[in-house]
Design an enzyme around this catalytic site. Structure first.
Site, PDB file in Angstrom:
ATOM      1  N   GLN A   1       5.409   4.482   9.193  1.00  0.00           N
ATOM      2  CA  GLN A   1       4.812   3.368   8.753  1.00  0.00           C
ATOM      3  C   GLN A   1       5.983   2.115   8.518  1.00  0.00           C
ATOM      4  O   GLN A   1       5.538   0.987   8.367  1.00  0.00           O
ATOM      5  CB  GLN A   1       3.988   3.644   7.267  1.00  0.00           C
TER       6      GLN A   1
ATOM      7  N   TYR B   1       2.809  10.121  11.238  1.00  0.00           N
ATOM      8  CA  TYR B   1       2.342   8.901  10.880  1.00  0.00           C
ATOM      9  C   TYR B   1       2.622   8.168   9.588  1.00  0.00           C
ATOM     10  O   TYR B   1       3.216   6.945   9.908  1.00  0.00           O
ATOM     11  CB  TYR B   1       0.683   9.015  10.930  1.00  0.00           C
TER      12      TYR B   1
ATOM     13  N   HIS C   1       0.972   5.443   1.296  1.00  0.00           N
ATOM     14  CA  HIS C   1       0.529   6.623   2.050  1.00  0.00           C
ATOM     15  C   HIS C   1       0.972   7.835   1.316  1.00  0.00           C
ATOM     16  O   HIS C   1       2.249   8.010   1.375  1.00  0.00           O
ATOM     17  CB  HIS C   1       0.994   6.554   3.451  1.00  0.00           C
TER      18      HIS C   1
ATOM     19  N   HIS D   1       0.826  -1.111  -0.060  1.00  0.00           N
ATOM     20  CA  HIS D   1       0.114  -0.094   0.236  1.00  0.00           C
ATOM     21  C   HIS D   1       0.949   1.211   0.047  1.00  0.00           C
ATOM     22  O   HIS D   1       2.025   1.318   0.246  1.00  0.00           O
ATOM     23  CB  HIS D   1      -1.012  -0.046   1.105  1.00  0.00           C
TER      24      HIS D   1
END
Length: 132
Positions: free
Chosen positions: A128, A124, A64, A62
Site C-alpha cells: 500500500q 497486498y 489496513h 486510511h
C-alpha cells in the site's frame, strides 16, 4: 504468519480478518507522529485483547489491518473496540485531531482470509505504501 490453528477449551479455529477503516471525512491526518502512535496504540489494544496483528499499514487517509481473532469476538466488536480506544488516546495526545467531529467514520471494510491466503493479504497490505 499465524496460519496455524489456535486452540481454546472446546474450539479449534483460524480466523484472520482484513480491515480497512478511515478517518472522518477521509482527512489525511494519519501522518508523522500520529501514524507512529496509532501503530503503537493498535498493538497495545490487540495485545490486551489477545488478537495477533498479522499486517498493518497506515496511509495518510486510511488504515489496513490484518489480524487474527478468536471466534468469541465478532468483527464488529473488534472494530468498535479498536476505533473507540484509538480515538480516545489519539485525541487526548494530539489536540489538533479534536477539530474533527470524530476521528473515525462509523463504516469499515472487513473480509476474511478464506478466498486468498493470509500471505497474499499481507503482501497486498505491505504494498500500500508504494502505490501511487
Amino acid at each position: 504468519m499465524a496460519d496455524q490453528y489456535k486452540h481454546a477449551n472446546t474450539t479449534v479455529y483460524l480466523l484472520n480478518y482484513h480491515f480497512v477503516f478511515i478517518p472522518k471525512r477521509r482527512r489525511k491526518v494519519l501522518v508523522g507522529p500520529v501514524e507512529t502512535r496509532l501503530k503503537e496504540v493498535l498493538a497495545e489494544k490487540c495485545a490486551e485483547m489477545k488478537w495477533d496483528i498479522l499486517a498493518l499499514e497506515v496511509m495518510p487517509d486510511h488504515v489496513h489491518l490484518s489480524l487474527a481473532a478468536d471466534p468469541a469476538t465478532a468483527p464488529n466488536q473488534v472494530m468498535h473496540s479498536l476505533k473507540g480506544y484509538t480515538s480516545r488516546i489519539l485525541r487526548q495526545e494530539f489536540p489538533h485531531l479534536n477539530t474533527l467531529p470524530a476521528l473515525w467514520t462509523r463504516s469499515y471494510f472487513v473480509s476474511t482470509a478464506g478466498a486468498v491466503s493470509g500471505a497474499t493479504i499481507q503482501k497486498y497490505i505491505a504494498a500500500q505504501k508504494t502505490r501511487d
